[in-house]
Design an enzyme around this catalytic site. Structure first.
Site, PDB file in Angstrom:
ATOM      1  N   GLY A  18      11.288   6.563  -5.609  1.00  0.00           N
ATOM      2  CA  GLY A  18      10.889   7.968  -5.479  1.00  0.00           C
ATOM      3  C   GLY A  18      10.082   8.226  -4.214  1.00  0.00           C
ATOM      4  O   GLY A  18       9.715   7.297  -3.499  1.00  0.00           O
ATOM      5  N   TYR A  19       9.802   9.501  -3.959  1.00  0.00           N
ATOM      6  CA  TYR A  19       9.092   9.916  -2.741  1.00  0.00           C
ATOM      7  C   TYR A  19       9.667   9.162  -1.540  1.00  0.00           C
ATOM      8  O   TYR A  19       8.984   8.389  -0.858  1.00  0.00           O
ATOM      9  CB  TYR A  19       7.590   9.654  -2.868  1.00  0.00           C
ATOM     10  CG  TYR A  19       6.921  10.501  -3.923  1.00  0.00           C
ATOM     11  CD1 TYR A  19       6.586  11.822  -3.663  1.00  0.00           C
ATOM     12  CD2 TYR A  19       6.649   9.981  -5.182  1.00  0.00           C
ATOM     13  CE1 TYR A  19       5.970  12.608  -4.633  1.00  0.00           C
ATOM     14  CE2 TYR A  19       6.043  10.760  -6.168  1.00  0.00           C
ATOM     15  CZ  TYR A  19       5.710  12.062  -5.879  1.00  0.00           C
ATOM     16  OH  TYR A  19       5.103  12.832  -6.827  1.00  0.00           O
TER      17      TYR A  19
ATOM     18  N   CYS B 171     -13.692   1.342 -16.152  1.00  0.00           N
ATOM     19  CA  CYS B 171     -14.246   2.617 -15.692  1.00  0.00           C
ATOM     20  C   CYS B 171     -13.106   3.628 -15.552  1.00  0.00           C
ATOM     21  O   CYS B 171     -12.834   4.159 -14.484  1.00  0.00           O
ATOM     22  CB  CYS B 171     -14.997   2.445 -14.373  1.00  0.00           C
ATOM     23  SG  CYS B 171     -16.026   3.864 -13.976  1.00  0.00           S
TER      24      CYS B 171
ATOM     25  N   GLU C 114       0.820  -1.210   0.000  1.00  0.00           N
ATOM     26  CA  GLU C 114       0.000   0.000   0.000  1.00  0.00           C
ATOM     27  C   GLU C 114       0.858   1.266   0.000  1.00  0.00           C
ATOM     28  O   GLU C 114       0.561   2.228  -0.689  1.00  0.00           O
ATOM     29  CB  GLU C 114      -0.953   0.010   1.203  1.00  0.00           C
ATOM     30  CG  GLU C 114      -2.104  -0.974   1.079  1.00  0.00           C
ATOM     31  CD  GLU C 114      -3.028  -0.659  -0.088  1.00  0.00           C
ATOM     32  OE1 GLU C 114      -3.121   0.499  -0.506  1.00  0.00           O
ATOM     33  OE2 GLU C 114      -3.646  -1.615  -0.607  1.00  0.00           O
TER      34      GLU C 114
ATOM     35  N   TYR D 133      -7.424   5.960   4.455  1.00  0.00           N
ATOM     36  CA  TYR D 133      -7.422   5.013   3.330  1.00  0.00           C
ATOM     37  C   TYR D 133      -6.621   3.756   3.679  1.00  0.00           C
ATOM     38  O   TYR D 133      -7.097   2.626   3.527  1.00  0.00           O
ATOM     39  CB  TYR D 133      -6.857   5.651   2.044  1.00  0.00           C
ATOM     40  CG  TYR D 133      -6.556   4.561   1.039  1.00  0.00           C
ATOM     41  CD1 TYR D 133      -7.577   4.038   0.258  1.00  0.00           C
ATOM     42  CD2 TYR D 133      -5.286   3.990   0.962  1.00  0.00           C
ATOM     43  CE1 TYR D 133      -7.338   2.971  -0.594  1.00  0.00           C
ATOM     44  CE2 TYR D 133      -5.037   2.923   0.116  1.00  0.00           C
ATOM     45  CZ  TYR D 133      -6.069   2.416  -0.659  1.00  0.00           C
ATOM     46  OH  TYR D 133      -5.833   1.350  -1.492  1.00  0.00           O
TER      47      TYR D 133
ATOM     48  N   CYS E 242     -26.007   1.469 -13.577  1.00  0.00           N
ATOM     49  CA  CYS E 242     -25.112   2.582 -13.252  1.00  0.00           C
ATOM     50  C   CYS E 242     -25.756   3.896 -13.705  1.00  0.00           C
ATOM     51  O   CYS E 242     -26.181   4.025 -14.853  1.00  0.00           O
ATOM     52  CB  CYS E 242     -23.766   2.396 -13.950  1.00  0.00           C
ATOM     53  SG  CYS E 242     -22.728   3.861 -13.825  1.00  0.00           S
TER      54      CYS E 242
ATOM     55  N   THR F  26       3.042   5.454  -7.119  1.00  0.00           N
ATOM     56  CA  THR F  26       3.897   4.659  -8.010  1.00  0.00           C
ATOM     57  C   THR F  26       3.029   3.617  -8.716  1.00  0.00           C
ATOM     58  O   THR F  26       2.109   3.058  -8.121  1.00  0.00           O
ATOM     59  CB  THR F  26       5.017   3.954  -7.215  1.00  0.00           C
ATOM     60  OG1 THR F  26       5.705   4.935  -6.440  1.00  0.00           O
ATOM     61  CG2 THR F  26       6.022   3.284  -8.143  1.00  0.00           C
TER      62      THR F  26
HETATM   63  S1  SF4 Z   1     -21.236   1.671 -16.435  1.00  0.00           S
HETATM   64 FE1  SF4 Z   1     -20.782   3.095 -14.772  1.00  0.00          FE
HETATM   65  S2  SF4 Z   1     -19.319   1.998 -13.500  1.00  0.00           S
HETATM   66 FE2  SF4 Z   1     -19.375   0.984 -15.486  1.00  0.00          FE
HETATM   67  S3  SF4 Z   1     -17.771   1.911 -16.736  1.00  0.00           S
HETATM   68 FE3  SF4 Z   1     -19.642   3.043 -17.156  1.00  0.00          FE
HETATM   69  S4  SF4 Z   1     -19.597   4.735 -15.700  1.00  0.00           S
HETATM   70 FE4  SF4 Z   1     -18.132   3.229 -14.952  1.00  0.00          FE
END
Ligand code: SF4
Length: 294
Positions: free
Chosen positions: A77-78, A185, A33, A113, A200, A39
């Site tokens: 790096g960093y 995505c 992580e 995170y 979606c 990177t």
């Molecule tokens: S359907 Fe929605 S989650 Fe899938 S690639 Fe398209 S925008 Fe991204």
């Protein structure tokens, strides 16, 4: 079929095989992580293997000096990340391995995170480490926002409970989203191939072809640059460390010429001095008169 189930089915076929996905050891997962911050995955793979050969456990890393870790980190790096990782190992050796997200976050150097990532990947807790990938996928999926930003994290977090399955491989969901964000995505998503496209909220916008894809979806970090230098200071500080690693007696004037072929003693001397001061302040190098060392 629920969205996470569709996603996991897609992941079983298309997911990347990465070394840190083959382990539940919190130490190894933390190493990955920290290396993955800023990177790219392919570079991290090599460094991850070498690092674990040298520092295979919390204890081994906790006992390492600044010079040991800076040398082993060379090229990634960093460099401050190397010292931060070693300092986390020292806290773990002293206090024991945390078992909850809150306890991870109580360690200096671990943010929300990373704490969530350790809980999910090492300890199989139902949590989502929200990074830029998860923000993009879930911000689009739930809210139809084409380019979600940090302000969306609170409402994305509220959706965690309903998105993550209650049983089964819920701990693989974040990794599956990472891969979806990398392969499908992306900034300009390929919604036609996405397992989440049927429900979606952003899919129809992208599929219509009317979404303007910005050159950069996140602002460029504001990195300090000295006058007309080609790179930000970070790159030159890395070069100073590289020189100091192989040569312990370095004059800072000579150093300027070594890190930059266009070094100008009049205009750049102070700049080099400031970078050295910062490296000293960060604990990366030691300075005695005109001698620099790790
Ligand atoms: S359907 Fe929605 S989650 Fe899938 S690639 Fe398209 S925008 Fe991204």
């Amino acid at each position: 079929m629920k969205p996470a189930a569709r996603l996991l089915r897609w992941y079983r076929v298309h997911g990347r095989i990465l070394p840190w996905r083959q382990t539940r050891d919190p130490y190894k997962i933390l190493v990955s992580e920290i290396m993955l911050q800023q990177t790219q995955v392919e570079r991290v793979k090599v460094f991850y293997r070498n690092w674990l050969k040298e520092f295979g456990s919390w204890k081994k890393l906790a006992a390492a000096s600044n010079a040991d870790v800076i040398i082993a980190w060379a090229g990634l790096g960093y460099n401050r990340r190397a010292l931060a990782l070693r300092d986390i190992a020292r806290q773990v050796v002293e206090q024991g391995v945390p078992t909850t997200e809150e306890d991870w976050q109580s360690l200096k150097g671990i943010g929300p995170y990373t704490a969530a990532a350790l809980s999910a990947f090492a300890q199989q807790k139902r949590t989502l480490p929200i990074d830029t990938n998860i923000r993009r996928v879930l911000g689009r999926y739930y809210f139809g926002k084409t380019f979600p930003d940090l302000k969306d994290d609170i409402r994305i977090r509220r959706k965690t409970e309903s998105f993550l399955p209650k049983r089964g491989h819920y701990y693989d969901v974040p990794q599956a989203i990472f891969d979806l964000a990398t392969m499908i995505c992306t900034k300009a998503p390929d919604c036609a191939r996405c397992p989440l496209k049927s429900d979606c909220k952003a899919a129809s916008k992208f599929l219509s072809g009317n979404v303007k894809i910005p050159k950069r979806s996140t602002p460029k970090p504001n990195e300090r640059k000295h006058r007309d230098k080609r790179y930000p200071d970070r790159i030159y500080r890395g070069r100073i460390l590289k020189v100091v690693r192989v040569s312990v007696r370095v004059d800072s004037k000579k150093l300027g010429a070594l890190i930059d072929p266009h070094f100008d003693a009049m205009l750049d001397y102070k700049w080099v001095e400031n970078m050295i001061d910062r490296l000293v302040k960060d604990g990366m190098i030691k300075r005695t008169k005109n001698t620099l060392s790790l």
